[in-house]
Design a protein around this motif. Sequence first.
Motif, PDB file in Angstrom:
ATOM      1  N   GLY A   1     -50.845  21.016  35.407  1.00 53.79           N
ATOM      2  CA  GLY A   1     -50.521  21.055  33.990  1.00 53.79           C
ATOM      3  C   GLY A   1     -50.060  22.440  33.592  1.00 53.79           C
ATOM      4  O   GLY A   1     -50.088  23.378  34.387  1.00 53.79           O
TER       5      GLY A   1
ATOM      6  N   SER B   1     -48.688  26.997  44.605  1.00 53.32           N
ATOM      7  CA  SER B   1     -48.066  27.336  43.320  1.00 53.32           C
ATOM      8  C   SER B   1     -47.940  28.854  43.234  1.00 53.32           C
ATOM      9  O   SER B   1     -48.789  29.584  43.775  1.00 53.32           O
ATOM     10  CB  SER B   1     -48.963  26.831  42.192  1.00 53.32           C
ATOM     11  OG  SER B   1     -48.624  27.468  40.980  1.00 53.32           O
TER      12      SER B   1
ATOM     13  N   CYS C   1     -48.733  30.639  40.927  1.00 49.85           N
ATOM     14  CA  CYS C   1     -49.828  31.258  40.171  1.00 49.85           C
ATOM     15  C   CYS C   1     -50.928  31.813  41.074  1.00 49.85           C
ATOM     16  O   CYS C   1     -51.890  32.386  40.602  1.00 49.85           O
ATOM     17  CB  CYS C   1     -50.414  30.295  39.155  1.00 49.85           C
ATOM     18  SG  CYS C   1     -51.326  28.959  39.910  1.00 49.85           S
TER      19      CYS C   1
ATOM     20  N   TYR D   1     -57.211  27.028  38.723  1.00 53.77           N
ATOM     21  CA  TYR D   1     -56.200  26.325  39.518  1.00 53.77           C
ATOM     22  C   TYR D   1     -55.745  27.220  40.676  1.00 53.77           C
ATOM     23  O   TYR D   1     -55.597  26.762  41.813  1.00 53.77           O
ATOM     24  CB  TYR D   1     -55.030  25.984  38.596  1.00 53.77           C
ATOM     25  CG  TYR D   1     -53.893  25.234  39.232  1.00 53.77           C
ATOM     26  CD1 TYR D   1     -54.059  23.925  39.677  1.00 53.77           C
ATOM     27  CD2 TYR D   1     -52.638  25.821  39.370  1.00 53.77           C
ATOM     28  CE1 TYR D   1     -52.994  23.233  40.237  1.00 53.77           C
ATOM     29  CE2 TYR D   1     -51.577  25.135  39.918  1.00 53.77           C
ATOM     30  CZ  TYR D   1     -51.761  23.838  40.362  1.00 53.77           C
ATOM     31  OH  TYR D   1     -50.710  23.152  40.917  1.00 53.77           O
TER      32      TYR D   1
ATOM     33  N   ASN E   1     -42.113  27.737  39.121  1.00 57.74           N
ATOM     34  CA  ASN E   1     -42.222  26.685  38.090  1.00 57.74           C
ATOM     35  C   ASN E   1     -41.138  25.625  38.319  1.00 57.74           C
ATOM     36  O   ASN E   1     -39.978  25.969  38.551  1.00 57.74           O
ATOM     37  CB  ASN E   1     -42.059  27.292  36.695  1.00 57.74           C
ATOM     38  CG  ASN E   1     -43.258  28.145  36.288  1.00 57.74           C
ATOM     39  OD1 ASN E   1     -43.852  28.822  37.110  1.00 57.74           O
ATOM     40  ND2 ASN E   1     -43.613  28.100  35.024  1.00 57.74           N
TER      41      ASN E   1
ATOM     42  N   SER F   1     -48.224  19.428  29.343  1.00 52.11           N
ATOM     43  CA  SER F   1     -46.973  19.660  30.084  1.00 52.11           C
ATOM     44  C   SER F   1     -46.702  21.143  30.292  1.00 52.11           C
ATOM     45  O   SER F   1     -47.294  22.009  29.646  1.00 52.11           O
ATOM     46  CB  SER F   1     -45.808  19.048  29.316  1.00 52.11           C
ATOM     47  OG  SER F   1     -45.688  19.686  28.068  1.00 52.11           O
TER      48      SER F   1
ATOM     49  N   VAL G   1     -43.675  24.241  30.260  1.00 56.42           N
ATOM     50  CA  VAL G   1     -42.813  24.623  29.137  1.00 56.42           C
ATOM     51  C   VAL G   1     -41.493  23.851  29.085  1.00 56.42           C
ATOM     52  O   VAL G   1     -41.066  23.440  27.999  1.00 56.42           O
ATOM     53  CB  VAL G   1     -42.574  26.151  29.109  1.00 56.42           C
ATOM     54  CG1 VAL G   1     -41.865  26.661  30.357  1.00 56.42           C
ATOM     55  CG2 VAL G   1     -41.795  26.563  27.875  1.00 56.42           C
TER      56      VAL G   1
ATOM     57  N   ALA H   1     -41.811  20.364  27.759  1.00 54.65           N
ATOM     58  CA  ALA H   1     -42.306  20.477  26.378  1.00 54.65           C
ATOM     59  C   ALA H   1     -41.160  20.824  25.432  1.00 54.65           C
ATOM     60  O   ALA H   1     -41.035  20.248  24.341  1.00 54.65           O
ATOM     61  CB  ALA H   1     -43.405  21.536  26.288  1.00 54.65           C
TER      62      ALA H   1
ATOM     63  N   LYS I   1     -39.862  18.710  22.304  1.00 55.73           N
ATOM     64  CA  LYS I   1     -39.971  19.265  20.948  1.00 55.73           C
ATOM     65  C   LYS I   1     -38.613  19.278  20.236  1.00 55.73           C
ATOM     66  O   LYS I   1     -38.514  18.922  19.064  1.00 55.73           O
ATOM     67  CB  LYS I   1     -40.535  20.689  21.006  1.00 55.73           C
ATOM     68  CG  LYS I   1     -42.033  20.744  21.286  1.00 55.73           C
ATOM     69  CD  LYS I   1     -42.485  22.193  21.364  1.00 55.73           C
ATOM     70  CE  LYS I   1     -43.989  22.318  21.472  1.00 55.73           C
ATOM     71  NZ  LYS I   1     -44.418  23.728  21.563  1.00 55.73           N
TER      72      LYS I   1
ATOM     73  N   TRP J   1     -44.462  28.303  21.851  1.00 54.48           N
ATOM     74  CA  TRP J   1     -45.743  29.004  22.015  1.00 54.48           C
ATOM     75  C   TRP J   1     -45.512  30.432  22.490  1.00 54.48           C
ATOM     76  O   TRP J   1     -44.641  30.691  23.331  1.00 54.48           O
ATOM     77  CB  TRP J   1     -46.618  28.310  23.052  1.00 54.48           C
ATOM     78  CG  TRP J   1     -47.072  26.942  22.649  1.00 54.48           C
ATOM     79  CD1 TRP J   1     -46.902  26.314  21.456  1.00 54.48           C
ATOM     80  CD2 TRP J   1     -47.773  26.007  23.492  1.00 54.48           C
ATOM     81  NE1 TRP J   1     -47.456  25.058  21.490  1.00 54.48           N
ATOM     82  CE2 TRP J   1     -47.995  24.849  22.719  1.00 54.48           C
ATOM     83  CE3 TRP J   1     -48.231  26.045  24.815  1.00 54.48           C
ATOM     84  CZ2 TRP J   1     -48.658  23.732  23.233  1.00 54.48           C
ATOM     85  CZ3 TRP J   1     -48.889  24.942  25.330  1.00 54.48           C
ATOM     86  CH2 TRP J   1     -49.103  23.799  24.541  1.00 54.48           C
ATOM     87  N   GLY J   2     -46.382  31.334  21.999  1.00 58.28           N
ATOM     88  CA  GLY J   2     -46.375  32.718  22.468  1.00 58.28           C
ATOM     89  C   GLY J   2     -45.246  33.518  21.839  1.00 58.28           C
ATOM     90  O   GLY J   2     -44.682  33.144  20.806  1.00 58.28           O
TER      91      GLY J   2
ATOM     92  N   PRO K   1     -51.131  31.433  23.925  1.00 59.70           N
ATOM     93  CA  PRO K   1     -51.067  32.452  24.986  1.00 59.70           C
ATOM     94  C   PRO K   1     -49.685  32.560  25.642  1.00 59.70           C
ATOM     95  O   PRO K   1     -48.952  31.583  25.737  1.00 59.70           O
ATOM     96  CB  PRO K   1     -52.093  31.951  26.011  1.00 59.70           C
ATOM     97  CG  PRO K   1     -52.194  30.482  25.771  1.00 59.70           C
ATOM     98  CD  PRO K   1     -51.903  30.253  24.313  1.00 59.70           C
TER      99      PRO K   1
HETATM  100  O1  GFB Z   1     -44.935  26.262  31.707  1.00 61.39           O
HETATM  101  P1  GFB Z   1     -46.166  26.915  31.221  1.00 61.39           P
HETATM  102  O2  GFB Z   1     -47.182  26.083  30.561  1.00 61.39           O
HETATM  103  O3  GFB Z   1     -46.819  27.618  32.457  1.00 61.39           O
HETATM  104  O4  GFB Z   1     -45.784  28.074  30.174  1.00 61.39           O
HETATM  105  P2  GFB Z   1     -47.121  29.060  33.108  1.00 61.39           P
HETATM  106  C1  GFB Z   1     -44.816  29.053  30.432  1.00 61.39           C
HETATM  107  C2  GFB Z   1     -44.607  29.910  29.206  1.00 61.39           C
HETATM  108  O5  GFB Z   1     -43.960  29.124  28.196  1.00 61.39           O
HETATM  109  C3  GFB Z   1     -45.883  30.464  28.546  1.00 61.39           C
HETATM  110  C4  GFB Z   1     -44.612  29.290  26.958  1.00 61.39           C
HETATM  111  O6  GFB Z   1     -45.645  31.786  28.120  1.00 61.39           O
HETATM  112  C5  GFB Z   1     -46.069  29.533  27.353  1.00 61.39           C
HETATM  113  O7  GFB Z   1     -46.796  30.124  26.286  1.00 61.39           O
HETATM  114  N1  GFB Z   1     -44.391  28.117  26.105  1.00 61.39           N
HETATM  115  C6  GFB Z   1     -43.671  28.113  24.951  1.00 61.39           C
HETATM  116  C7  GFB Z   1     -44.864  26.874  26.290  1.00 61.39           C
HETATM  117  N2  GFB Z   1     -43.724  26.916  24.363  1.00 61.39           N
HETATM  118  C8  GFB Z   1     -44.451  26.118  25.187  1.00 61.39           C
HETATM  119  C9  GFB Z   1     -44.831  24.747  25.113  1.00 61.39           C
HETATM  120  O8  GFB Z   1     -44.533  24.014  24.171  1.00 61.39           O
HETATM  121  N3  GFB Z   1     -45.567  24.257  26.158  1.00 61.39           N
HETATM  122  C10 GFB Z   1     -45.919  25.044  27.229  1.00 61.39           C
HETATM  123  N4  GFB Z   1     -46.621  24.493  28.230  1.00 61.39           N
HETATM  124  N5  GFB Z   1     -45.599  26.357  27.296  1.00 61.39           N
HETATM  125  C11 GFB Z   1     -48.544  27.532  34.583  1.00 61.39           C
HETATM  126  C12 GFB Z   1     -49.913  27.624  35.156  1.00 61.39           C
HETATM  127  O9  GFB Z   1     -48.354  28.731  33.986  1.00 61.39           O
HETATM  128  O10 GFB Z   1     -47.526  27.394  35.543  1.00 61.39           O
HETATM  129  C13 GFB Z   1     -50.137  26.706  36.263  1.00 61.39           C
HETATM  130  O11 GFB Z   1     -50.853  27.479  34.100  1.00 61.39           O
HETATM  131  C14 GFB Z   1     -48.978  26.551  37.212  1.00 61.39           C
HETATM  132  O12 GFB Z   1     -51.264  27.122  36.959  1.00 61.39           O
HETATM  133  C15 GFB Z   1     -47.673  26.421  36.490  1.00 61.39           C
HETATM  134  O13 GFB Z   1     -48.929  27.637  38.106  1.00 61.39           O
HETATM  135  C16 GFB Z   1     -46.486  26.424  37.421  1.00 61.39           C
HETATM  136  O14 GFB Z   1     -45.946  29.473  33.929  1.00 61.39           O
HETATM  137  O15 GFB Z   1     -47.571  30.068  32.117  1.00 61.39           O
END
Ligand code: GFB
Length: 322
Positions: A72, A112, A114, A141, A170, A183, A185, A188, A192, A207-208, A273
């Motif tokens: 996720g 991953s 991460c 994770y 990603n 989901s 980003v 999402a 949206k 977000w963020g 975040p």
């Molecule tokens: O894709 P995402 O959730 O994963 O978020 P991570 C990436 C960035 O997009 C963050 C921003 O800075 C989010 O705050 N963002 C902006 C959003 N709008 C949105 C939104 O509507 N939804 C989401 N989800 N994000 C994940 C890890 O990190 O990446 C996992 O938590 C995994 O462990 C995955 O490694 C590949 O890249 O931040």
Amino acid sequence: MLNPLPKDARVYVAGHTGLVGSAVVRRLEAAGHTKVLTATRRELDLRDQGAVNTWFEANRPDYVFLVAGTVGGILANSTRPAEFIYDNLMIHGTVVHASHLSGVTKLLYLGSSCIYPRHATQPITEEQLLTGPLEPTNEWYAIAKIAGIKLCQAYRRQYGSDFISAMPTNLYGPNDNFDLASSHVLPALIRKFHDARQAGRFDVEIWGTGSPMREFLHVDDLADACVFLMENYSDDSHINVGTGVDLSIRELAEKVRDVVHPDAQLVFDTSKPDGMPRKVLDVSRLRNLGWSPSYDLDSGIRSTYQWYLEQVSTSVGLRGID
Ligand code: GFB
């Protein structure tokens, strides 16, 4: 080719209903593989070692793509830490162990990006694993994913098992999860902007701060890389899979807006975040082996949105859409 996958080999794709697993099945079937094995969650709980052993004894896979897991985006990772660490630790352990017991020829385990420290030097080389503290939003994770790499290395060292690990950046593409609470980003943003356009709204919440940098790989490219690695890579070390190119979340949101709802405006919710400030992989090891991606991000976004529209219009098989 080091170890070509025979077309009639029994190839188990663990996690075949997910984003990655469904792409690996498509890739194998397109290449003419006739014995692709799958099991649904209802048929086989991958957290149950006894059930997994029994399934392996009955189905005798020769090759295993271990791409199953609880996954996720940033919110799901930070609010459901128990599920993320337990499910993934268990799934990695049961499938690796059953593969060893049943004498699987080769296994590819998918991690991953991460796994790397929050303040890793960019682009991130494979050697930076375990050199610093993890990003707090996904450390549970990440710990499970690091354990998966170590499992493969341990079985290789003790039993000589040909178990390899690939670390993708990603991902996005068809069959992604579009549920906004869980989901990543890119899906999402597609949802949206699409929902806003349907409702006649122009403000879309991101977000963020929009400043984090991320790299995106189309899942069909990842599936191709997984098959390539299964056939060409056999090493103790994990290997990065990505494009080596990143962009800011603001730039990504602008690209998705331009495809889905060009008149929309981005509104940043800084109470959410950012996560890792930057996460771009050094992919020179994989490139030097002779693999590179074929999708560019713009066409990948367009084709994924097209896929999304087809699912919405039929309401069939789209995760996260009521
Ligand atoms: O894709 P995402 O959730 O994963 O978020 P991570 C990436 C960035 O997009 C963050 C921003 O800075 C989010 O705050 N963002 C902006 C959003 N709008 C949105 C939104 O509507 N939804 C989401 N989800 N994000 C994940 C890890 O990190 O990446 C996992 O938590 C995994 O462990 C995955 O490694 C590949 O890249 O931040």
